[in-house]
Design an enzyme around this catalytic site. Structure first.
Site, PDB file in Angstrom:
ATOM      1  N   ASP A  11       0.877  -1.184   0.000  1.00  0.00           N
ATOM      2  CA  ASP A  11       0.000   0.000   0.000  1.00  0.00           C
ATOM      3  C   ASP A  11       0.906   1.223   0.000  1.00  0.00           C
ATOM      4  OD1 ASP A  11      -0.850   0.422   3.550  1.00  0.00           O
ATOM      5  OD2 ASP A  11       0.900  -0.526   2.643  1.00  0.00           O
ATOM      6  N   HIS A 239       9.089  -0.547   9.346  1.00  0.00           N
ATOM      7  CA  HIS A 239       8.170  -1.686   9.338  1.00  0.00           C
ATOM      8  C   HIS A 239       8.376  -2.593   8.109  1.00  0.00           C
ATOM      9  CE1 HIS A 239       5.931   0.291  12.553  1.00  0.00           C
ATOM     10  NE2 HIS A 239       5.782   1.359  11.804  1.00  0.00           N
TER      11      HIS A 239
HETATM   12  O1  RIB Z   1       1.661  -0.642  10.838  1.00  0.00           O
HETATM   13  C1  RIB Z   1       2.606  -0.354   9.848  1.00  0.00           C
HETATM   14  C2  RIB Z   1       2.148  -0.827   8.503  1.00  0.00           C
HETATM   15  O2  RIB Z   1       0.981  -0.099   8.091  1.00  0.00           O
HETATM   16  C3  RIB Z   1       3.190  -0.574   7.387  1.00  0.00           C
HETATM   17  O3  RIB Z   1       3.036  -1.556   6.396  1.00  0.00           O
HETATM   18  C4  RIB Z   1       2.789   0.763   6.855  1.00  0.00           C
HETATM   19  O4  RIB Z   1       3.242   0.971   5.513  1.00  0.00           O
HETATM   20  C5  RIB Z   1       1.291   0.630   6.896  1.00  0.00           C
HETATM   21  O5  RIB Z   1       0.876  -0.101   5.755  1.00  0.00           O
HETATM   22 CA    CA Z   2       2.776  -0.834   4.028  1.00  0.00          CA
END
Ligand code: RIB
Ligand code: CA
Length: 315
Positions: A11, A239
């Site tokens: 995303d 992340h």
């Molecule tokens: O909680 C972090 C996640 O949520 C990551 O993948 C960030 O890009 C959002 O998609």
């Molecule tokens: Ca993401």
């Protein structure tokens, strides 16, 4: 570096953009990329992905637009307060290419059939496309090699609610279907991604790189603004790049037991929680019924430095 064929579902916000850079720099054999609504709409995410892949020298990788709405719900509008209005910190990239006709779920099923038993799946957004692909092809778990996700939280709080991590919370029904399917999911959650950091020196170092690293540095300027009051200094959580690095074998977890995982898809205060059964923690997590998923609970130090050197290899 794993020579396996990959499907990436994302995303494309700022940490997703860093992940595209890592995958390209590491030479991952990306067969296709699907977008999903999360940080921004699936249409906007596909646009960011196309433009970033061209900037990084990989305009050849097909990009498919995936689900706009979560299963049984409606898209909540995204996280511009984290990733900026266009999902990549307001950075304007040269427009490059167009998405393919097939949906992300259709792409995933097609690639799984074409690369029977060898396709690896990396999902770094809400799991809607993976759940839709399971509906399209119930045999999907036997067709793919494995699934690695950025998502969830085992022993730490969520980041959208007290217990909900964004990728799970944005589509708990999809996440429940994915963890309920007969494949092994490697869950790279907030337990480890919140302590994998870029600091100010990493962001500044990227500024002196090529066009792609410099664009990523500009995006990080916005991403740091969100994380600085949370982490207490100019920095951010890595992340998605950490999930990708673990998937590629570039980071070896120090603790990753195979345990049962369920998702709370109820409408109560626990909605979006990953319920990770760690009751075997004192005796080395012996095999128990439904222990199928690998939950990453520990990583070595130094991922920020490692990621910086990788991203500086980009053009
Ligand atoms: O909680 C972090 C996640 O949520 C990551 O993948 C960030 O890009 C959002 O998609
Ligand atoms: Ca993401």
């Amino acid at each position: 570096m794993s020579g396996a064929p990959w499907y990436l579902d994302c995303d494309t916000g700022i940490d997703d953009a860093l992940t595209l850079g890592l995958l390209v720099a590491e030479g991952a054999d990306l067969k296709g990329i699907g977008s999903v609504s999360g940080n921004l709409s699936s249409v906007g995410g596909a646009r960011n992905t196309l433009d970033l892949m061209a900037l990084m020298g990989r305009p050849d990788v097909p990009v498919a637009i995936g689900a706009h709405d979560p299963i049984g719900g409606v898209f909540g509008g995204g996280a511009d307060f984290v990733h900026g209005a266009n999902g990549i910190g307001g950075v304007e990239l040269p427009r490059a290419g167009e998405p393919v006709e097939e949906s992300a779920a259709e792409m995933l099923v097609r690639l799984a059939r074409e690369h029977r038993g060898t396709l690896r799946v990396l999902a770094i957004g809400p799991l809607t496309n993976l759940a839709l692909a399971l509906e399209l092809e119930p045999e999907l778990p036997s067709l793919v090699a494995d699934v690695v996700i950025m998502g969830g939280a085992a022993r730490v709080p969520g980041n959208v609610t007290a217990v909900g991590e964004a990728n799970i919370w944005n589509d708990p029904e999809a996440a429940s279907a994915v963890f309920g399917a007969p494949w092994t999911v490697t869950m790279v959650g907030l337990d480890v991604t919140m302590v994998a950091r870029f600091e100010e020196q990493h962001r500044v170092a990227l500024e002196s790189g090529g066009a792609a690293p410099a664009a990523l540095a500009a995006m990080l300027g916005v991403y740091f603004q969100y994380y600085t009051p949370i982490l207490g200094r100019p920095s951010c959580a890595l992340h998605d790049p950490l999930a990708a690095a673990i998937a590629l074998g570039a980071v070896q977890p120090t603790l990753a037991p195979v345990v049962p995982v369920e998702v709370d898809a109820t409408e109560g205060p626990g909605r979006g929680q990953t319920l990770v059964d760690l009751r075997g923690r004192f005796v080395g997590y012996p095999a128990v019924p439904n222990a199928r998923h690998r939950v990453v609970l520990g990583i070595p130090e130094g991922f920020g430095d490692q990621l910086l050197q990788t991203l500086l290899r980009l053009p």
